[in-house]
Design an enzyme around this catalytic site. Structure first.
Site, PDB file in Angstrom:
ATOM      1  N   HIS A  63       6.462   2.170  -2.009  1.00  0.00           N
ATOM      2  CA  HIS A  63       6.799   3.416  -1.329  1.00  0.00           C
ATOM      3  C   HIS A  63       6.837   3.272   0.255  1.00  0.00           C
ATOM      4  O   HIS A  63       8.134   3.509   0.694  1.00  0.00           O
ATOM      5  CB  HIS A  63       5.659   4.414  -1.576  1.00  0.00           C
ATOM      6  CG  HIS A  63       5.902   5.732  -0.880  1.00  0.00           C
ATOM      7  ND1 HIS A  63       4.883   6.589  -0.411  1.00  0.00           N
ATOM      8  CD2 HIS A  63       7.067   6.361  -0.827  1.00  0.00           C
ATOM      9  CE1 HIS A  63       5.590   7.956   0.040  1.00  0.00           C
ATOM     10  NE2 HIS A  63       6.786   7.756  -0.068  1.00  0.00           N
TER      11      HIS A  63
ATOM     12  N   HIS B 202      -0.590   7.078  -0.099  1.00  0.00           N
ATOM     13  CA  HIS B 202      -0.127   8.435  -0.943  1.00  0.00           C
ATOM     14  C   HIS B 202      -0.497   8.071  -2.288  1.00  0.00           C
ATOM     15  O   HIS B 202       0.161   8.758  -3.245  1.00  0.00           O
ATOM     16  CB  HIS B 202       1.456   8.667  -0.874  1.00  0.00           C
ATOM     17  CG  HIS B 202       1.725   8.680   0.809  1.00  0.00           C
ATOM     18  ND1 HIS B 202       2.472   7.294   1.163  1.00  0.00           N
ATOM     19  CD2 HIS B 202       1.551   9.310   1.724  1.00  0.00           C
ATOM     20  CE1 HIS B 202       2.813   7.578   2.522  1.00  0.00           C
ATOM     21  NE2 HIS B 202       2.254   8.560   2.714  1.00  0.00           N
TER      22      HIS B 202
HETATM   23 FE1  FES Z   1       1.909   3.825  -1.041  1.00  0.00          FE
HETATM   24 FE2  FES Z   1       3.107   5.954  -0.063  1.00  0.00          FE
HETATM   25  S1  FES Z   1       2.836   3.971   0.999  1.00  0.00           S
HETATM   26  S2  FES Z   1       2.227   5.580  -1.954  1.00  0.00           S
END
Ligand code: FES
Length: 172
Positions: free
Chosen positions: A102, A121
């Site tokens: 992500h 997140h």
């Molecule tokens: Fe891992 Fe956003 S950086 S869920």
């Protein structure tokens, strides 16, 4: 007699079709210079890096590694049962990037459910299912390192199954 002629005509038609199909296949494999150049650029030559030996691993205890270079942290795992992409005598040794797909936060391993978990997140990835995402904001599965074990039990990484976070090419 008439029937034999029909069979013979059919056979010739079939053979002609086969020749045309073969010619088409040969034509399809001939690339223009531009296509050949584009294909060469897309191909990535991975290094074969020794990560550890089978004897170094303890079931469900992650070992920190890096692949294909020192700026790409990962984890080497012996999961205790054969899994997707697993190598070694028990088919249970896998390795993953620990950079979350992500936004690149560094993830940690949970021995309880054999997942990699992101503190950013809260994305979660299943180490027993090839790094499949099971929760969270990421939009791709985890980059799995492709492994090989030699006759001495040395474990080599020789490729990566997905793009490592932050890279346009896995090999810089
Ligand atoms: Fe891992 Fe956003 S950086 S869920």
């Amino acid at each position: 007699m008439k029937c034999n002629k029909l069979v013979d005509a059919g056979r010739r038609q079939f053979l002609r079709g086969g020749v045309m199909a073969t010619a088409g296949a040969v034509a399809a494999t001939v690339m223009t210079p531009e296509q050949a150049k584009a294909q060469a650029l897309a191909r990535v030559d991975y290094p074969a890096n020794r990560l550890a030996n089978v004897a170094d691993l303890v079931v469900n205890e992650p070992l920190d590694v890096a692949y294909p270079d020192a700026d790409s942290p990962g984890v080497l795992l012996k999961l205790g049962q054969a899994v997707e992409g697993g190598v070694g005598p028990d088919g249970d040794i896998v390795a993953f990037s620990v950079l979350c797909p992500h936004k690149g936060w560094l993830m940690s391993y949970s021995a309880d459910d054999k997942t990699l978990n992101c503190p950013g997140h809260h994305s979660r990835f299943d180490c027993e299912s090839g790094g499949q995402q099971i929760w969270g904001h990421a939009t791709s599965n985890l980059a799995q390192f492709l492994l090989r074990v030699d006759g001495q039990g040395d474990i080599y990484a020789e490729g990566v199954g997905e793009l490592i976070y932050g890279r346009l090419s896995n090999v810089l």
